[in-house]
Design an enzyme around this catalytic site. Structure first.
Site, PDB file in Angstrom:
ATOM      1  N   GLY A  30       7.688 -20.068  24.587  1.00  0.00           N
ATOM      2  CA  GLY A  30       6.667 -19.854  23.551  1.00  0.00           C
ATOM      3  C   GLY A  30       5.397 -20.522  24.025  1.00  0.00           C
ATOM      4  O   GLY A  30       5.344 -21.746  24.135  1.00  0.00           O
ATOM      5  N   GLN A  80       9.229 -22.926  30.619  1.00  0.00           N
ATOM      6  CA  GLN A  80      10.038 -24.151  30.570  1.00  0.00           C
ATOM      7  C   GLN A  80       9.458 -25.248  31.483  1.00  0.00           C
ATOM      8  O   GLN A  80       8.266 -25.237  31.739  1.00  0.00           O
ATOM      9  CB  GLN A  80      11.502 -23.842  30.910  1.00  0.00           C
ATOM     10  CG  GLN A  80      12.233 -23.002  29.860  1.00  0.00           C
ATOM     11  CD  GLN A  80      12.083 -21.505  30.022  1.00  0.00           C
ATOM     12  OE1 GLN A  80      12.204 -20.969  31.102  1.00  0.00           O
ATOM     13  NE2 GLN A  80      11.823 -20.801  28.939  1.00  0.00           N
ATOM     14  N   THR A  85       1.341 -21.067  23.600  1.00  0.00           N
ATOM     15  CA  THR A  85       0.262 -20.962  22.608  1.00  0.00           C
ATOM     16  C   THR A  85      -1.087 -20.996  23.300  1.00  0.00           C
ATOM     17  O   THR A  85      -1.335 -21.864  24.129  1.00  0.00           O
ATOM     18  CB  THR A  85       0.331 -22.156  21.631  1.00  0.00           C
ATOM     19  OG1 THR A  85       1.684 -22.356  21.260  1.00  0.00           O
ATOM     20  CG2 THR A  85      -0.531 -21.915  20.403  1.00  0.00           C
ATOM     21  N   VAL A  90      -8.029 -32.127  26.384  1.00  0.00           N
ATOM     22  CA  VAL A  90      -8.193 -33.031  25.247  1.00  0.00           C
ATOM     23  C   VAL A  90      -8.251 -32.273  23.919  1.00  0.00           C
ATOM     24  O   VAL A  90      -8.820 -32.749  22.937  1.00  0.00           O
ATOM     25  CB  VAL A  90      -9.447 -33.932  25.428  1.00  0.00           C
ATOM     26  CG1 VAL A  90      -9.227 -34.910  26.569  1.00  0.00           C
ATOM     27  CG2 VAL A  90     -10.701 -33.096  25.671  1.00  0.00           C
ATOM     28  N   GLY A  91      -7.673 -31.080  23.893  1.00  0.00           N
ATOM     29  CA  GLY A  91      -7.606 -30.291  22.671  1.00  0.00           C
ATOM     30  C   GLY A  91      -7.019 -28.933  23.000  1.00  0.00           C
ATOM     31  O   GLY A  91      -6.970 -28.544  24.175  1.00  0.00           O
ATOM     32  N   GLU A 145       4.500 -28.121  27.646  1.00  0.00           N
ATOM     33  CA  GLU A 145       3.501 -29.087  28.127  1.00  0.00           C
ATOM     34  C   GLU A 145       2.078 -28.585  27.897  1.00  0.00           C
ATOM     35  O   GLU A 145       1.118 -29.354  28.026  1.00  0.00           O
ATOM     36  CB  GLU A 145       3.690 -29.319  29.642  1.00  0.00           C
ATOM     37  CG  GLU A 145       5.049 -29.868  30.054  1.00  0.00           C
ATOM     38  CD  GLU A 145       6.059 -28.775  30.397  1.00  0.00           C
ATOM     39  OE1 GLU A 145       5.789 -27.596  30.068  1.00  0.00           O
ATOM     40  OE2 GLU A 145       7.103 -29.082  30.978  1.00  0.00           O
ATOM     41  N   GLY A 146       1.944 -27.281  27.595  1.00  0.00           N
ATOM     42  CA  GLY A 146       0.618 -26.677  27.453  1.00  0.00           C
ATOM     43  C   GLY A 146       0.341 -25.677  28.580  1.00  0.00           C
ATOM     44  O   GLY A 146      -0.819 -25.429  28.933  1.00  0.00           O
ATOM     45  N   LYS A 147       1.406 -25.083  29.125  1.00  0.00           N
ATOM     46  CA  LYS A 147       1.241 -24.110  30.227  1.00  0.00           C
ATOM     47  C   LYS A 147       0.400 -22.922  29.796  1.00  0.00           C
ATOM     48  O   LYS A 147      -0.413 -22.414  30.551  1.00  0.00           O
ATOM     49  CB  LYS A 147       2.619 -23.612  30.716  1.00  0.00           C
ATOM     50  CG  LYS A 147       3.496 -24.707  31.300  1.00  0.00           C
ATOM     51  CD  LYS A 147       4.875 -24.190  31.657  1.00  0.00           C
ATOM     52  CE  LYS A 147       5.694 -23.766  30.458  1.00  0.00           C
ATOM     53  NZ  LYS A 147       6.066 -24.829  29.527  1.00  0.00           N
ATOM     54  N   LEU A 159      -4.124 -35.532  25.825  1.00  0.00           N
ATOM     55  CA  LEU A 159      -4.576 -36.924  25.854  1.00  0.00           C
ATOM     56  C   LEU A 159      -5.210 -37.313  24.523  1.00  0.00           C
ATOM     57  O   LEU A 159      -5.164 -38.468  24.114  1.00  0.00           O
ATOM     58  CB  LEU A 159      -5.564 -37.124  27.005  1.00  0.00           C
ATOM     59  CG  LEU A 159      -4.873 -37.291  28.365  1.00  0.00           C
ATOM     60  CD1 LEU A 159      -5.777 -36.873  29.499  1.00  0.00           C
ATOM     61  CD2 LEU A 159      -4.392 -38.724  28.567  1.00  0.00           C
ATOM     62  N   ASP A 160      -5.785 -36.320  23.824  1.00  0.00           N
ATOM     63  CA  ASP A 160      -6.401 -36.585  22.514  1.00  0.00           C
ATOM     64  C   ASP A 160      -5.364 -37.091  21.507  1.00  0.00           C
ATOM     65  O   ASP A 160      -5.689 -37.862  20.606  1.00  0.00           O
ATOM     66  CB  ASP A 160      -7.077 -35.307  21.980  1.00  0.00           C
ATOM     67  CG  ASP A 160      -6.129 -34.121  21.956  1.00  0.00           C
ATOM     68  OD1 ASP A 160      -5.500 -33.832  23.009  1.00  0.00           O
ATOM     69  OD2 ASP A 160      -5.993 -33.480  20.896  1.00  0.00           O
TER      70      ASP A 160
HETATM   71  P1  GDP Z   1       3.775 -24.218  26.663  1.00  0.00           P
HETATM   72  O1  GDP Z   1       5.128 -23.734  26.278  1.00  0.00           O
HETATM   73  O2  GDP Z   1       3.816 -25.147  27.839  1.00  0.00           O
HETATM   74  O3  GDP Z   1       2.773 -23.124  26.852  1.00  0.00           O
HETATM   75  O4  GDP Z   1       3.282 -25.111  25.439  1.00  0.00           O
HETATM   76  P2  GDP Z   1       3.334 -24.723  23.876  1.00  0.00           P
HETATM   77  O5  GDP Z   1       2.270 -23.733  23.597  1.00  0.00           O
HETATM   78  O6  GDP Z   1       4.722 -24.398  23.457  1.00  0.00           O
HETATM   79  O7  GDP Z   1       3.022 -26.126  23.224  1.00  0.00           O
HETATM   80  C1  GDP Z   1       1.843 -26.826  23.521  1.00  0.00           C
HETATM   81  C2  GDP Z   1       1.052 -27.025  22.223  1.00  0.00           C
HETATM   82  O8  GDP Z   1       0.024 -27.969  22.455  1.00  0.00           O
HETATM   83  C3  GDP Z   1       0.370 -25.772  21.730  1.00  0.00           C
HETATM   84  O9  GDP Z   1       0.350 -25.800  20.335  1.00  0.00           O
HETATM   85  C4  GDP Z   1      -1.053 -25.900  22.294  1.00  0.00           C
HETATM   86  O10 GDP Z   1      -2.017 -25.229  21.504  1.00  0.00           O
HETATM   87  C5  GDP Z   1      -1.261 -27.382  22.217  1.00  0.00           C
HETATM   88  N1  GDP Z   1      -2.134 -27.976  23.235  1.00  0.00           N
HETATM   89  C6  GDP Z   1      -2.234 -27.685  24.560  1.00  0.00           C
HETATM   90  N2  GDP Z   1      -3.066 -28.552  25.165  1.00  0.00           N
HETATM   91  C7  GDP Z   1      -3.497 -29.404  24.222  1.00  0.00           C
HETATM   92  C8  GDP Z   1      -4.358 -30.549  24.231  1.00  0.00           C
HETATM   93  O11 GDP Z   1      -4.874 -30.985  25.248  1.00  0.00           O
HETATM   94  N3  GDP Z   1      -4.543 -31.188  23.031  1.00  0.00           N
HETATM   95  C9  GDP Z   1      -3.964 -30.763  21.878  1.00  0.00           C
HETATM   96  N4  GDP Z   1      -4.205 -31.452  20.764  1.00  0.00           N
HETATM   97  N5  GDP Z   1      -3.158 -29.691  21.843  1.00  0.00           N
HETATM   98  C10 GDP Z   1      -2.920 -29.039  22.991  1.00  0.00           C
HETATM   99  P1  IMO Z   2       8.323 -22.972  27.166  1.00  0.00           P
HETATM  100  O1  IMO Z   2       8.074 -21.930  28.227  1.00  0.00           O
HETATM  101  C1  IMO Z   2      10.983 -25.974  25.512  1.00  0.00           C
HETATM  102  C2  IMO Z   2      15.298 -25.238  25.913  1.00  0.00           C
HETATM  103  C3  IMO Z   2      16.105 -25.017  24.651  1.00  0.00           C
HETATM  104  C4  IMO Z   2      17.458 -25.583  25.082  1.00  0.00           C
HETATM  105  C5  IMO Z   2      17.545 -25.143  26.545  1.00  0.00           C
HETATM  106  C6  IMO Z   2      18.333 -23.860  26.764  1.00  0.00           C
HETATM  107  O2  IMO Z   2       7.684 -22.674  25.870  1.00  0.00           O
HETATM  108  O3  IMO Z   2       7.990 -24.325  27.695  1.00  0.00           O
HETATM  109  P2  IMO Z   2      17.859 -21.280  26.330  1.00  0.00           P
HETATM  110  O4  IMO Z   2      17.470 -20.559  25.081  1.00  0.00           O
HETATM  111  O5  IMO Z   2      16.893 -21.143  27.452  1.00  0.00           O
HETATM  112  O6  IMO Z   2      19.264 -21.010  26.752  1.00  0.00           O
HETATM  113  O7  IMO Z   2      17.848 -22.840  25.898  1.00  0.00           O
HETATM  114  O8  IMO Z   2      16.209 -24.953  26.971  1.00  0.00           O
HETATM  115  N1  IMO Z   2      14.124 -24.343  26.104  1.00  0.00           N
HETATM  116  C7  IMO Z   2      12.850 -24.732  25.964  1.00  0.00           C
HETATM  117  N2  IMO Z   2      12.328 -25.892  25.529  1.00  0.00           N
HETATM  118  N3  IMO Z   2      10.163 -24.984  25.894  1.00  0.00           N
HETATM  119  C8  IMO Z   2      10.672 -23.817  26.358  1.00  0.00           C
HETATM  120  O9  IMO Z   2       9.905 -22.857  26.893  1.00  0.00           O
HETATM  121  C9  IMO Z   2      12.072 -23.632  26.352  1.00  0.00           C
HETATM  122  N4  IMO Z   2      12.896 -22.612  26.697  1.00  0.00           N
HETATM  123  C10 IMO Z   2      14.146 -23.068  26.559  1.00  0.00           C
HETATM  124  O10 IMO Z   2      15.581 -25.714  23.556  1.00  0.00           O
HETATM  125  O11 IMO Z   2      17.445 -26.985  25.082  1.00  0.00           O
HETATM  126 MG    MG Z   3       6.342 -23.604  24.611  1.00  0.00          MG
END
Ligand code: GDP
Ligand code: IMO
Ligand code: MG
Length: 430
Positions: A45, A228, A47, A420-421, A19-21, A336-337
């Site tokens: 993962g 997650q 970012t 928004v980014g 979600e963007g944590k 939202l962007d």
């Molecule tokens: P996390 O696992 O919740 O930390 O999220 P991820 O990093 O796996 O995925 C979120 C992605 O959205 C990353 O590539 C971020 O850089 C990007 N991101 C986060 N907030 C925003 C936003 O408001 N706008 C855009 N365009 N990208 C964002």
């Molecule tokens: P972040 O912290 C999105 C999903 C996997 C699979 C299920 C079980 O970046 O938001 P696992 O390897 O934990 O046994 O996989 O959970 N999954 C995620 N999906 N973001 C993650 O972490 C995830 N970590 C696990 O795709 O459906």
């Molecule tokens: Mg992630």
């Protein structure tokens, strides 16, 4: 609003992860003395993008890019020591030296856990969640079997040998029974490799529960970073399409030994639409050209596995549950962007399950598989400009503000942060 000195804040995912944590954790890390991961492993993962530089983090908390906070990996996290050492090296090549503490009680991912993960996925077929193959389910399984190995064990060669001996035999017997493919695993090399990695990690290993207790009593500011999201929680999510840890805010207590009584803010990070990497029913999923466009515009590819993420419309049934179960004090609404310049937006407010309207996620898999989204249509908005970013929430398009208010009314929680980014500065506090 910044974090108040001496408070505890938790960042959690309100959907399917991603979600963007990472971005929101980084945003608040400048105010924090400690940033703490409390569950999950390198299946996560996160970012963070700062001044055009991208950092992808899997185990080390997203506060690491600021010089002040101490990064803590709690006992509820499962650690692949090789992945952790690689992440430390990756950060060092980018000029960041983590100030790290690792719980002595955290369980360790062994090579056989990754093999079992693959074998389990093959065995489960239509019930497989589509795991990241990082060994997450088997390591948490061993923990509950009381057959696991913890960080502290790597510092005690005799104990490690005693435990590995039992755990190794159990795992390899299981593998032989359920997997037709050959596996090549030598006890002595696993033992020696892990002892070596334990030595490298030994300066970081400590009693983090006590560290955080003393810190809190000394008015330090603590930020917890969830991994997650709600629907991947092993108890409250869409089981068995979940991960194997509790992803909700309540697990900071079990995952770090810090009392939930002391939490001040719980921020649920919510993407303005939906993405899901992995398998299982997804009522508001979109398909075809519409999905391709949203995936490409949003860059929806897994941070850990690179898999294309499934995408869909915002599901407020899910977010409603996240508000209730986490006790969210507020929502951070991200990306939202990415919805800008979409003529009309759909938002799922309820499900139609076999002709009956439901506003909560059912426990029954049969029912969830039959759930059809009931949508409310809302008007879209145009570009979000840099002057809006400067001028704040009031200057945003009216349609965007209506979208935000609609969400707030539906889930009964305030949206206090608008993203928004992907960059640190592309964030509006309301
Ligand atoms: P996390 O696992 O919740 O930390 O999220 P991820 O990093 O796996 O995925 C979120 C992605 O959205 C990353 O590539 C971020 O850089 C990007 N991101 C986060 N907030 C925003 C936003 O408001 N706008 C855009 N365009 N990208 C964002
Ligand atoms: P972040 O912290 C999105 C999903 C996997 C699979 C299920 C079980 O970046 O938001 P696992 O390897 O934990 O046994 O996989 O959970 N999954 C995620 N999906 N973001 C993650 O972490 C995830 N970590 C696990 O795709 O459906
Ligand atoms: Mg992630």
């Amino acid at each position: 609003m910044p974090l108040d000195q001496g408070t505890i804040t938790v960042i959690v995912g309100a959907q399917w992860g991603d979600e963007g944590k990472g971005k929101i954790t980084d945003f608040f890390s400048g105010d924090s003395d400690y940033v703490v991961r409390y569950h999950g492993g390198n299946n996560a993962g996160h970012t963070v993008i700062v001044n055009g530089d991208t950092y992808k983090l899997h185990l080390i908390p997203s506060g690491v890019l600021y010089p002040t906070p101490i990064s803590i990996i709690g006992n509820g996290v499962v650690i692949d020591p090789k992945a952790l050492l690689d992440e430390v090296s990756y950060l060092k090549t980018k000029g960041v030296t983590p100030n790290l503490l690792i719980s002595d009680r955290a369980h360790i991912i062994m090579p056989y856990h990754k093999m079992l993960d693959l074998a389990l996925t093959n065995h489960q077929q239509s019930l497989a969640a589509g795991s990241t193959k990082r060994g997450i389910a088997p390591v948490y399984g061993d923990k509950m079997f009381r057959n696991g190995i913890r960080m502290v064990d790597l510092l005690e060669p005799n104990i490690f040998h005693e435990k590995l001996n039992k755990s190794f035999i159990f795992a390899t017997n299981l593998l032989s029974a359920i997997s037709s493919s050959d596996f090549d695993l030598d006890f002595d090399s696993v033992y020696n490799d892990y002892l070596k990695m334990g030595k490298l990690l030994s300066p970081y290993i400590s009693d983090i529960s006590l560290e955080l207790y003393n810190a809190y009593n000394n008015n330090k500011t603590i930020l917890f970073e969830g991994a997650q999201g709600i629907s991947l929680d092993v108890d409250h999510g869409v089981y068995p399409y979940t991960t194997s840890s509790n992803t909700i805010a309540g697990s900071i207590s079990t995952g770090t030994g810090v009392s939930y009584r002391d939490i001040h803010r719980i921020i649920g990070v919510t993407k303005a639409y939906l993405s899901r990497v992995g398998e299982g029913p997804l009522p508001s999923e979109v398909h075809g050209e519409e999905a391709i466009q949203l995936r490409e515009k949003g860059g929806e590819y897994g941070t850990t596995t690179g898999r294309p993420r499934r995408v869909g419309w915002l599901d407020l049934v899910q977010v409603r549950q996240a508000v209730r179960v986490n006790g969210l004090t507020e929502i951070a609404l991200t990306k939202l962007d990415i919805l800008s310049n979409t003529k009309e937006l759909s938002v799922c407010t309820e499900y139609d399950i076999n002709g009956v309207k439901e506003s909560e996620i059912p426990a029954s898999l049969h029912k969830f598989r039959s759930a059809k989204p009931i949508y409310k249509q809302l008007p879209g908005w145009g570009d979000i400009t840099s002057s809006m970013l400067k001028d704040g929430y009031d200057s945003l398009p009216n349609e965007l503000k209506s979208y935000v208010q609609f969400i707030e009314n539906q889930v009964n929680c305030k949206v206090s942060i608008i993203s928004v980014g992907p960059e640190r500065h592309q964030t509006i506090i309301r």
